[in-house]
Motif scaffolding. Structure first.
Motif, PDB file in Angstrom:
ATOM      1  N   GLU A 120      15.295 -26.246  42.444  1.00 36.56           N
ATOM      2  CA  GLU A 120      15.017 -24.973  43.133  1.00 36.56           C
ATOM      3  C   GLU A 120      15.361 -23.795  42.235  1.00 36.56           C
ATOM      4  O   GLU A 120      14.616 -22.830  42.130  1.00 36.56           O
ATOM      5  N   ASN A 121      16.527 -23.924  41.572  1.00 37.14           N
ATOM      6  CA  ASN A 121      16.960 -22.841  40.688  1.00 37.14           C
ATOM      7  C   ASN A 121      15.994 -22.643  39.530  1.00 37.14           C
ATOM      8  O   ASN A 121      15.681 -21.510  39.169  1.00 37.14           O
ATOM      9  N   SER A 122      15.481 -23.733  38.971  1.00 37.02           N
ATOM     10  CA  SER A 122      14.573 -23.561  37.834  1.00 37.02           C
ATOM     11  C   SER A 122      13.245 -22.947  38.278  1.00 37.02           C
ATOM     12  O   SER A 122      12.642 -22.192  37.516  1.00 37.02           O
ATOM     13  N   VAL A 123      12.801 -23.257  39.509  1.00 35.95           N
ATOM     14  CA  VAL A 123      11.600 -22.598  40.034  1.00 35.95           C
ATOM     15  C   VAL A 123      11.859 -21.102  40.148  1.00 35.95           C
ATOM     16  O   VAL A 123      11.034 -20.279  39.724  1.00 35.95           O
ATOM     17  N   TYR A 124      13.037 -20.758  40.685  1.00 37.61           N
ATOM     18  CA  TYR A 124      13.410 -19.341  40.808  1.00 37.61           C
ATOM     19  C   TYR A 124      13.430 -18.664  39.438  1.00 37.61           C
ATOM     20  O   TYR A 124      12.888 -17.570  39.267  1.00 37.61           O
ATOM     21  N   LEU A 125      14.059 -19.332  38.466  1.00 43.51           N
ATOM     22  CA  LEU A 125      14.171 -18.734  37.130  1.00 43.51           C
ATOM     23  C   LEU A 125      12.802 -18.510  36.495  1.00 43.51           C
ATOM     24  O   LEU A 125      12.594 -17.511  35.807  1.00 43.51           O
ATOM     25  N   ARG A 126      11.875 -19.444  36.765  1.00 41.97           N
ATOM     26  CA  ARG A 126      10.528 -19.286  36.227  1.00 41.97           C
ATOM     27  C   ARG A 126       9.867 -18.024  36.790  1.00 41.97           C
ATOM     28  O   ARG A 126       9.270 -17.247  36.061  1.00 41.97           O
ATOM     29  N   TYR A 127       9.982 -17.835  38.130  1.00 47.17           N
ATOM     30  CA  TYR A 127       9.404 -16.651  38.760  1.00 47.17           C
ATOM     31  C   TYR A 127      10.072 -15.371  38.255  1.00 47.17           C
ATOM     32  O   TYR A 127       9.404 -14.378  37.993  1.00 47.17           O
ATOM     33  N   GLU A 128      11.400 -15.430  38.109  1.00 47.50           N
ATOM     34  CA  GLU A 128      12.137 -14.264  37.627  1.00 47.50           C
ATOM     35  C   GLU A 128      11.667 -13.881  36.226  1.00 47.50           C
ATOM     36  O   GLU A 128      11.452 -12.697  35.932  1.00 47.50           O
ATOM     37  N   TYR A 129      11.461 -14.892  35.388  1.00 47.58           N
ATOM     38  CA  TYR A 129      11.010 -14.645  34.026  1.00 47.58           C
ATOM     39  C   TYR A 129       9.626 -13.987  34.021  1.00 47.58           C
ATOM     40  O   TYR A 129       9.408 -12.994  33.336  1.00 47.58           O
ATOM     41  N   LYS A 130       8.711 -14.543  34.837  1.00 47.28           N
ATOM     42  CA  LYS A 130       7.360 -13.986  34.914  1.00 47.28           C
ATOM     43  C   LYS A 130       7.392 -12.536  35.372  1.00 47.28           C
ATOM     44  O   LYS A 130       6.694 -11.685  34.821  1.00 47.28           O
ATOM     45  N   LEU A 131       8.214 -12.262  36.385  1.00 52.60           N
ATOM     46  CA  LEU A 131       8.325 -10.908  36.913  1.00 52.60           C
ATOM     47  C   LEU A 131       8.874  -9.957  35.849  1.00 52.60           C
ATOM     48  O   LEU A 131       8.359  -8.854  35.667  1.00 52.60           O
ATOM     49  N   LYS A 132       9.899 -10.413  35.111  1.00 51.25           N
ATOM     50  CA  LYS A 132      10.469  -9.581  34.055  1.00 51.25           C
ATOM     51  C   LYS A 132       9.439  -9.269  32.982  1.00 51.25           C
ATOM     52  O   LYS A 132       9.385  -8.156  32.466  1.00 51.25           O
ATOM     53  N   GLN A 133       8.619 -10.280  32.635  1.00 54.14           N
ATOM     54  CA  GLN A 133       7.560 -10.078  31.650  1.00 54.14           C
ATOM     55  C   GLN A 133       6.564  -9.030  32.123  1.00 54.14           C
ATOM     56  O   GLN A 133       6.156  -8.158  31.364  1.00 54.14           O
ATOM     57  N   LYS A 134       6.182  -9.115  33.417  1.00 52.34           N
ATOM     58  CA  LYS A 134       5.220  -8.174  33.968  1.00 52.34           C
ATOM     59  C   LYS A 134       5.775  -6.757  33.964  1.00 52.34           C
ATOM     60  O   LYS A 134       5.070  -5.807  33.636  1.00 52.34           O
ATOM     61  N   VAL A 135       7.057  -6.617  34.364  1.00 50.08           N
ATOM     62  CA  VAL A 135       7.689  -5.301  34.384  1.00 50.08           C
ATOM     63  C   VAL A 135       7.746  -4.729  32.967  1.00 50.08           C
ATOM     64  O   VAL A 135       7.433  -3.558  32.747  1.00 50.08           O
ATOM     65  N   ALA A 136       8.105  -5.566  31.993  1.00 49.55           N
ATOM     66  CA  ALA A 136       8.197  -5.114  30.606  1.00 49.55           C
ATOM     67  C   ALA A 136       6.829  -4.656  30.100  1.00 49.55           C
ATOM     68  O   ALA A 136       6.712  -3.610  29.455  1.00 49.55           O
ATOM     69  N   SER A 137       5.796  -5.427  30.407  1.00 51.52           N
ATOM     70  CA  SER A 137       4.441  -5.082  29.976  1.00 51.52           C
ATOM     71  C   SER A 137       3.967  -3.793  30.650  1.00 51.52           C
ATOM     72  O   SER A 137       3.334  -2.944  30.024  1.00 51.52           O
ATOM     73  N   PHE A 138       4.313  -3.642  31.931  1.00 49.79           N
ATOM     74  CA  PHE A 138       3.929  -2.444  32.666  1.00 49.79           C
ATOM     75  C   PHE A 138       4.609  -1.201  32.085  1.00 49.79           C
ATOM     76  O   PHE A 138       3.952  -0.182  31.855  1.00 49.79           O
ATOM     77  N   THR A 139       5.912  -1.274  31.806  1.00 53.08           N
ATOM     78  CA  THR A 139       6.612  -0.116  31.240  1.00 53.08           C
ATOM     79  C   THR A 139       6.083   0.218  29.846  1.00 53.08           C
ATOM     80  O   THR A 139       5.962   1.389  29.499  1.00 53.08           O
ATOM     81  N   LYS A 140       5.734  -0.812  29.078  1.00 51.92           N
ATOM     82  CA  LYS A 140       5.171  -0.585  27.745  1.00 51.92           C
ATOM     83  C   LYS A 140       3.849   0.170  27.874  1.00 51.92           C
ATOM     84  O   LYS A 140       3.607   1.142  27.156  1.00 51.92           O
ATOM     85  N   ASN A 141       2.998  -0.285  28.814  1.00 54.86           N
ATOM     86  CA  ASN A 141       1.716   0.386  29.045  1.00 54.86           C
ATOM     87  C   ASN A 141       1.916   1.830  29.495  1.00 54.86           C
ATOM     88  O   ASN A 141       1.193   2.721  29.057  1.00 54.86           O
ATOM     89  N   MET A 142       2.879   2.067  30.374  1.00 51.48           N
ATOM     90  CA  MET A 142       3.140   3.415  30.873  1.00 51.48           C
ATOM     91  C   MET A 142       3.552   4.349  29.743  1.00 51.48           C
ATOM     92  O   MET A 142       3.158   5.510  29.705  1.00 51.48           O
ATOM     93  N   LYS A 143       4.372   3.817  28.808  1.00 50.92           N
ATOM     94  CA  LYS A 143       4.798   4.631  27.666  1.00 50.92           C
ATOM     95  C   LYS A 143       3.619   4.962  26.760  1.00 50.92           C
ATOM     96  O   LYS A 143       3.522   6.048  26.207  1.00 50.92           O
ATOM     97  N   GLN A 144       2.697   3.983  26.620  1.00 55.55           N
ATOM     98  CA  GLN A 144       1.548   4.178  25.727  1.00 55.55           C
ATOM     99  C   GLN A 144       0.505   5.128  26.305  1.00 55.55           C
ATOM    100  O   GLN A 144      -0.276   5.702  25.564  1.00 55.55           O
ATOM    101  N   ARG A 145       0.514   5.297  27.630  1.00 55.47           N
ATOM    102  CA  ARG A 145      -0.508   6.130  28.272  1.00 55.47           C
ATOM    103  C   ARG A 145      -0.512   7.569  27.767  1.00 55.47           C
ATOM    104  O   ARG A 145      -1.529   8.232  27.816  1.00 55.47           O
ATOM    105  N   LYS A 146       0.664   8.046  27.321  1.00 58.74           N
ATOM    106  CA  LYS A 146       0.747   9.428  26.844  1.00 58.74           C
ATOM    107  C   LYS A 146       0.002   9.610  25.525  1.00 58.74           C
ATOM    108  O   LYS A 146      -0.558  10.652  25.256  1.00 58.74           O
ATOM    109  N   THR A 147       0.018   8.589  24.687  1.00 55.92           N
ATOM    110  CA  THR A 147      -0.571   8.717  23.356  1.00 55.92           C
ATOM    111  C   THR A 147      -1.865   7.925  23.178  1.00 55.92           C
ATOM    112  O   THR A 147      -2.616   8.195  22.246  1.00 55.92           O
TER     113      THR A 147
END
Ligand code: ZN
Length: 130
Positions: free
Chosen positions: A66-93
């Motif tokens: 159960e914990n490893s399933v949770y960790l997998r989802y947490e990792y995916k979510l963190k990746q998405k958040v990181a990609s989203f913030t990167k895109n938001m920063k790039q939008r200015k330039t």
């Protein structure tokens, strides 16, 4: 007393990342229930019961899965958040366009007027405002 507790916890699963996350949800539910939403109080109790059940469970294999399933989802979510913030920063330039034929994402610097863009993947050209 310490000996008793040690013996009681022996062979039991204990806490992990999923339980820590559940505890955060429990606190959040109880805080929300203070604002009059009784549903959150019941949900909080249920989550707390589940967290304790996991902690005292002797089926370590299942809890660990159960914990490893949770960790997998947490990792995916963190990746998405990181990609989203990167895109938001790039939008200015930069503008990010998708190639109309292969949907490859293409990053174009802003402020160059109307330009012709050639897709590096499939060679398709299209005109966009930068
Ligand atoms: Zn393309």
């Amino acid at each position: 007393m310490k000996e008793k507790l040690y013996r009681f916890m022996q062979g039991r699963y204990g806490s992990d990342q999923l339980n820590r996350f559940l505890m955060i949800l429990v606190v959040l539910c109880f805080v929300l229930s203070l604002f009059g939403a009784r549903v959150f109080y019941i949900l909080g109790i249920a989550l707390l019961a589940y967290a304790y059940f996991r902690m005292f469970s002797k089926n370590r294999y299942k809890r660990s899965a159960e914990n490893s399933v949770y960790l997998r989802y947490e990792y995916k979510l963190k990746q998405k958040v990181a990609s989203f913030t990167k895109n938001m920063k790039q939008r200015k330039t930069h503008h990010i366009y998708k190639c109309p034929s292969c949907t490859q994402k293409i990053r174009i610097p802003r402020g160059k007027g109307k330009i012709e863009i050639r897709c590096p993947k499939c060679g398709q050209t299209f005109i966009k405002k930068s």
